[in-house]
Design a protein around this motif. Structure first.
Motif, PDB file in Angstrom:
ATOM      1  N   LYS A 200      48.389  81.188  34.261  1.00 40.26           N
ATOM      2  CA  LYS A 200      49.582  81.846  34.280  1.00 40.26           C
ATOM      3  C   LYS A 200      50.620  80.870  34.854  1.00 40.26           C
ATOM      4  CE  LYS A 200      47.536  86.616  35.292  1.00 40.26           C
ATOM      5  NZ  LYS A 200      47.461  87.305  36.526  1.00 40.26           N
ATOM      6  N   LEU A 201      51.919  81.105  34.136  1.00 36.07           N
ATOM      7  CA  LEU A 201      53.068  80.492  34.740  1.00 36.07           C
ATOM      8  C   LEU A 201      53.776  81.245  35.608  1.00 36.07           C
ATOM      9  CD1 LEU A 201      55.131  78.062  34.862  1.00 36.07           C
ATOM     10  CD2 LEU A 201      55.961  78.910  32.925  1.00 36.07           C
ATOM     11  N   GLN A 202      54.079  80.981  36.802  1.00 39.26           N
ATOM     12  CA  GLN A 202      54.616  81.807  37.757  1.00 39.26           C
ATOM     13  C   GLN A 202      55.862  81.047  38.341  1.00 39.26           C
ATOM     14  OE1 GLN A 202      51.322  82.354  40.479  1.00 39.26           O
ATOM     15  NE2 GLN A 202      50.828  84.137  39.346  1.00 39.26           N
ATOM     16  N   TYR A 237      58.297  76.549  40.300  1.00 39.09           N
ATOM     17  CA  TYR A 237      57.364  76.904  39.346  1.00 39.09           C
ATOM     18  C   TYR A 237      56.029  76.354  39.503  1.00 39.09           C
ATOM     19  CZ  TYR A 237      61.640  78.195  36.553  1.00 39.09           C
ATOM     20  OH  TYR A 237      62.702  78.774  36.224  1.00 39.09           O
ATOM     21  N   ARG A 238      54.974  77.120  39.176  1.00 36.80           N
ATOM     22  CA  ARG A 238      53.853  76.748  39.278  1.00 36.80           C
ATOM     23  C   ARG A 238      52.905  77.236  38.108  1.00 36.80           C
ATOM     24  NH1 ARG A 238      50.943  80.153  44.424  1.00 36.80           N
ATOM     25  NH2 ARG A 238      50.662  82.087  43.387  1.00 36.80           N
ATOM     26  N   GLY A 254      53.856  74.629  44.150  1.00 39.83           N
ATOM     27  CA  GLY A 254      55.180  74.775  43.411  1.00 39.83           C
ATOM     28  C   GLY A 254      56.085  73.696  42.995  1.00 39.83           C
ATOM     29  N   ASP A 255      56.525  73.539  41.846  1.00 42.98           N
ATOM     30  CA  ASP A 255      57.592  72.542  41.822  1.00 42.98           C
ATOM     31  C   ASP A 255      58.912  72.990  41.662  1.00 42.98           C
ATOM     32  OD1 ASP A 255      58.719  69.952  41.257  1.00 42.98           O
ATOM     33  OD2 ASP A 255      58.525  70.400  39.146  1.00 42.98           O
ATOM     34  N   TYR A 256      59.829  72.568  42.746  1.00 42.52           N
ATOM     35  CA  TYR A 256      61.311  73.164  42.988  1.00 42.52           C
ATOM     36  C   TYR A 256      62.384  72.665  41.854  1.00 42.52           C
ATOM     37  CZ  TYR A 256      65.628  74.455  45.247  1.00 42.52           C
ATOM     38  OH  TYR A 256      66.782  75.079  45.470  1.00 42.52           O
ATOM     39  N   VAL A 257      63.128  73.623  41.349  1.00 38.67           N
ATOM     40  CA  VAL A 257      63.907  73.064  40.478  1.00 38.67           C
ATOM     41  C   VAL A 257      65.307  73.853  41.221  1.00 38.67           C
ATOM     42  CG1 VAL A 257      64.754  73.528  38.418  1.00 38.67           C
ATOM     43  CG2 VAL A 257      62.272  73.227  38.633  1.00 38.67           C
ATOM     44  N   ASP A 258      66.222  72.712  40.896  1.00 39.25           N
ATOM     45  CA  ASP A 258      67.729  73.116  41.474  1.00 39.25           C
ATOM     46  C   ASP A 258      68.453  73.412  40.276  1.00 39.25           C
ATOM     47  OD1 ASP A 258      70.268  73.283  42.717  1.00 39.25           O
ATOM     48  OD2 ASP A 258      70.325  71.093  42.734  1.00 39.25           O
ATOM     49  N   VAL A 259      68.976  74.808  40.159  1.00 39.76           N
ATOM     50  CA  VAL A 259      69.620  75.129  39.173  1.00 39.76           C
ATOM     51  C   VAL A 259      71.024  75.140  39.284  1.00 39.76           C
ATOM     52  CG1 VAL A 259      70.077  77.070  37.405  1.00 39.76           C
ATOM     53  CG2 VAL A 259      67.760  76.630  38.326  1.00 39.76           C
ATOM     54  N   GLN A 260      72.077  74.641  38.604  1.00 39.76           N
ATOM     55  CA  GLN A 260      73.398  74.275  38.792  1.00 39.76           C
ATOM     56  C   GLN A 260      74.258  75.077  37.744  1.00 39.76           C
ATOM     57  OE1 GLN A 260      74.025  70.004  38.664  1.00 39.76           O
ATOM     58  NE2 GLN A 260      72.755  69.772  40.586  1.00 39.76           N
TER      59      GLN A 260
END
Length: 260
Positions: A200-202, A237-238, A254-260
């Protein structure tokens, strides 16, 4: 199977205490005791990495007639695969005889330690093991084996990674999330990709504590994962794997993503 070498070593170490019994004594009457309430590792699955050795506690109860003195009997738990604890192809006896505490004139509660080494297992040994027990008379060296005292999963450890890119990313743009699912190979002491598995992608939104499943992805022929999502908000995302009867569950960091 390779675990037999471990059993032989354990039995040899305990021979002076009469816990290991020569075949010549097979005709002697076995200790008149009964085992119950066997619990290895608290009833939880044992997970072994590619080269790990796991030591777990086992507890059990022994009942006996008042005519049997437990000071003359050594006991211990057994993990095995097969039809009986005594004749199992794959078998692990406790490291040393159990330490017992008297409950009443016919009952003692005991504890012991079982050591399970990955290096002595085949990959096919992963799955459901059975619990049993062994009693040995100190004087006559006669043994009693008791089988079918419960079951316990023994699983190959799994590893899982996740990487979301690009970082940072603009809202509404595509994110690619890659990763890999691998599991322990007890036969060569390494981790190899676990193919054809549903993972699962979460996503966990920044500032919250709960992951939500976005989709399910299947590992390829080398255990790799790759999929895309649309970036919506900052968060983690993990990949998460539920496990199987032979392999442990695992979730990637979890890999953190900064959404701009």
């Amino acid at each position: 199977m390779r675990i037999r070498a471990t059993v032989a070593a354990v039995s040899g170490a305990l021979a002076l205490s009469a816990f290991a019994v020569p075949a010549a004594h097979a005709a002697t009457a076995a200790p008149n005791v009964t085992f119950s309430n066997v619990k290895v590792n608290g009833g939880k699955a044992i997970t072994l990495g590619a080269t790990s050795t796991v030591e777990v506690k086992a507890t059990y109860t022994v009942t006996h007639p008042t005519t049997v003195s437990m000071s003359n009997v050594l006991t211990g738990p057994v993990l095995y695969r097969g039809t009986s604890a005594k004749d199992a192809d794959t078998q692990v006896v406790s490291d040393a005889p159990g330490t017992c505490t008297t409950v009443n004139s016919t009952t003692v509660n005991c504890s012991a330690t079982i050591t399970l080494p990955a290096a002595e297992l085949y990959n096919s040994d992963a799955g459901t093991w059975k619990q049993g027990a062994l009693a040995v008379d100190k004087k006559t060296e006669a043994e009693k084996w008791q089988s079918d005292l419960g079951t316990l999963p023994v699983r190959r450890a799994a590893k899982l990674t996740a990487d979301a890119a690009p970082e940072p990313v603009k809202k509404g743009k595509t994110l690619t999330v890659t990763g890999k699912l691998s599991r322990a190979n007890w036969e060569d002491g390494k981790y190899h990709g676990y193919t054809g598995q549903a993972v699962k992608l979460q996503f966990r939104k920044a500032g919250t504590s709960t992951y939500t499943t976005l989709k399910t992805v299947t590992t390829d022929s080398t255990g790799n994962l790759r999929t895309t999502v649309t970036a919506g908000s900052d968060g983690y995302y993990r990949y998460s794997f539920a496990g199987t009867s032979t392999t442990s569950a695992v979730s990637a960091a979890g890999d953190y993503v900064d959404v701009q």
